[in-house]
Design a protein around this motif. Structure first.
Motif, PDB file in Angstrom:
ATOM      1  N   GLN A 121       9.665   3.914  -5.435  1.00  0.00           N
ATOM      2  CA  GLN A 121       8.706   3.193  -6.104  1.00  0.00           C
ATOM      3  C   GLN A 121       9.051   2.116  -7.146  1.00  0.00           C
ATOM      4  O   GLN A 121       8.536   1.077  -7.073  1.00  0.00           O
ATOM      5  N   LYS A 128       7.075  -5.930  -6.010  1.00  0.00           N
ATOM      6  CA  LYS A 128       5.626  -6.182  -6.276  1.00  0.00           C
ATOM      7  C   LYS A 128       5.173  -7.333  -7.428  1.00  0.00           C
ATOM      8  O   LYS A 128       4.420  -7.938  -7.194  1.00  0.00           O
ATOM      9  N   SER A 287      -1.152   1.122  -7.947  1.00  0.00           N
ATOM     10  CA  SER A 287      -0.496   2.081  -6.983  1.00  0.00           C
ATOM     11  C   SER A 287      -0.999   3.324  -6.878  1.00  0.00           C
ATOM     12  O   SER A 287      -1.401   4.023  -6.295  1.00  0.00           O
TER      13      SER A 287
END
Ligand SMILES: Cc1ncc(COP(=O)(O)O)c(C=O)c1O
Length: 456
Positions: A121, A128, A287
């Protein structure tokens, strides 16, 4: 009588696909499946010896310790451990992270740390935060196969820089940075696994580390240093992480508990300067709100025992022995035309076979012999790596390593024989990979020479 719940069909029909096709976002066109995830489905069969995964050996973690800690959490902190937590993660988890980073000589500010759902992540959040479609992202060739689908899903223009036994070729990087600058394009970041790289097992030399951080500062480009393996060293002297050399100005650091404790707890982290961290936190909120509170409690309890370094030391002993067994098995079972790396740490060996062997095809053949590896192409965005493979030695026993490498050696021998029958080449002649001018023992080191073939 109540109706039984409606069960969905396991596989999509053509009609299903047609119905959804018009709905898919543009980015899904370039989304790629992670080669390892696909392989894990195949290698789940118990009879398969999988040298494909990047799995730490979680059977080494004492079940009694696990049970005691979870019991303690249930008895003393059940309500908090079952609750949501802050997006940045608990301060206590961040203290554990500081301890881990301190073991490699880094001293970040706790405020600059965010706890993520695995190191994976952390890579996703960096993309992102920074990447718009078409933005250049630079990484090593080969790169971590699990990063490739992340880069693709953000539609990055991935530029891979050649790697040799001393890690990323920083002279090549300099050339790429110059070319991009001349074209008025700013790379969003350089992704690097400088220590015991996944997949190649190589480590960036000190001189190159220094040059890399200099270049990053000069070009004002962020370096995302991904370092899951730095503490798993089996020989040689530790090198300073890029983060330490740069002081955290241009280097964003990505870490994880996956390889030193457990991937099942899904705890990783990122360290970034405040302006970047602010955006990363917003990205994470969107997220998943926060990282698992329960597993953060687990890490807190475990670190309170102050025995995590002992556990890492025990892993080092086990993995060092497995690495040595794999190196011996490769020597015994791979043909003389093959070359492979000799990692000083981490979980992987990268082997390169003669050019005429396609490791994707070889894998299909190997699976029939119940053995698996990751084909090299998974580590490239442009089809290179077709005759290379990644072999993992941490998630399998020594006997499995010997048998797995023996079986792969057999399927390679078949291919070599077939090639020789068709072309009239002699067994053992340096068809590719090892070059005749190489000094004795040079086949031990992955030359990476053929990587120039695919252009950029
Ligand atoms: C280089 C690298 N980065 C990130 C990850 C992701 O690890 P995790 O999400 O389990 O922390 C891995 C896992 O193999 C890895 O090798």
């Amino acid at each position: 009588m109540t109706e039984p719940p409606h069960r969905r069909r396991a596989h999509s029909t053509t009609r299903d696909l047609e119905r959804y096709a018009g709905l898919f976002a543009e980015r899904t066109r370039v989304m790629r499946s992670s080669a390892m995830r696909d392989l894990m489905a195949v290698t789940a069969r118990p009879e398969v010896i999988s040298l494909a995964g990047g799995l730490p050996d979680t059977s080494t973690f004492p079940p009694g310790t696990f049970a005691a800690q979870m019991t303690k959490i249930a008895q003393e902190s059940a309500a908090q451990a079952l609750q949501y937590g802050p997006t940045e993660g608990f301060e206590e988890t961040r203290d554990c992270i500081l301890e881990v980073m301190g073991a490699e000589g880094m001293l970040p500010d706790s405020e600059d740390v965010i706890v993520t759902t695995g190191g994976q992540q952390a890579i996703d959040l960096v993309c992102k935060t920074l990447v718009d479609p078409g933005d250049p992202v630079i990484c090593e060739a080969p790169t971590y196969p699990g990063a490739v689908p992340v880069f693709s899903s953000y539609q990055a223009d991935v530029i891979q820089v050649e790697t040799d036994e001393d890690g990323m070729r920083v002279d090549e990087l300099e050339r790429v940075l110059g070319e991009l600058e001349a074209a008025g394009r700013r790379p969003k970041f350089i992704y690097s696994v400088p220590t015991f790289q996944n997949p190649a097992g190589v480590t960036l030399s000190l001189q190159r580390r220094r040059r890399l951080v200099e270049l990053a500062a000069h070009h004002e480009v962020i370096v995302a240093e991904d370092n899951p393996y730095g503490l798993l060293r089996y020989g040689g002297d530790p090198l300073p992480p890029l983060y330490q050399l740069d002081g955290g100005d241009y280097v964003v650091y990505l870490g994880t508990f996956s390889k030193i404790l457990s991937p099942g707890i899904r705890l990783g982290w990122a360290v970034a300067p405040p302006p970047l961290m602010e955006k990363i936190v917003l990205g994470k909120q969107a997220s998943d709100l926060c990282t698992s509170t329960l597993t953060q409690y687990f890490v807190r309890e475990y670190f309170a025992e102050r025995r995590w370094r002992e556990y890492v030391a025990s892993l080092i002993d086990i993995y060092r022995a497995r690495r040595d067994v794999m190196l011996e098995a490769l020597e015994a079972h791979f043909p003389p035309q093959a070359a492979w790396t000799r990692p000083e740490g981490g979980l992987f060996i990268w082997a390169t076979l003669p050019d005429y062997i396609d490791t994707g095809d070889l894998l299909a053949r190997a699976l029939r012999e119940d053995v698996a590896f990751v084909p090299g192409q998974a580590a490239f965005v442009d089809g290179r790596g077709g005759s290379s493979m990644r072999l993992n030695f941490s998630g399998v026993t020594e006997d499995e390593i010997r048998e797995g490498v023996r079986r792969i050696g057999e399927v390679i021998a078949e291919q070599v024989e077939l090639f020789e029958t068709l072309t009239g080449h002699e067994v053992g002649s340096p068809v590719a990979g090892r070059q005749s001018a190489d000094p004795p023992g040079a086949a031990d080191v992955l030359p990476f020479r053929r990587s120039a073939r695919g252009g950029r």
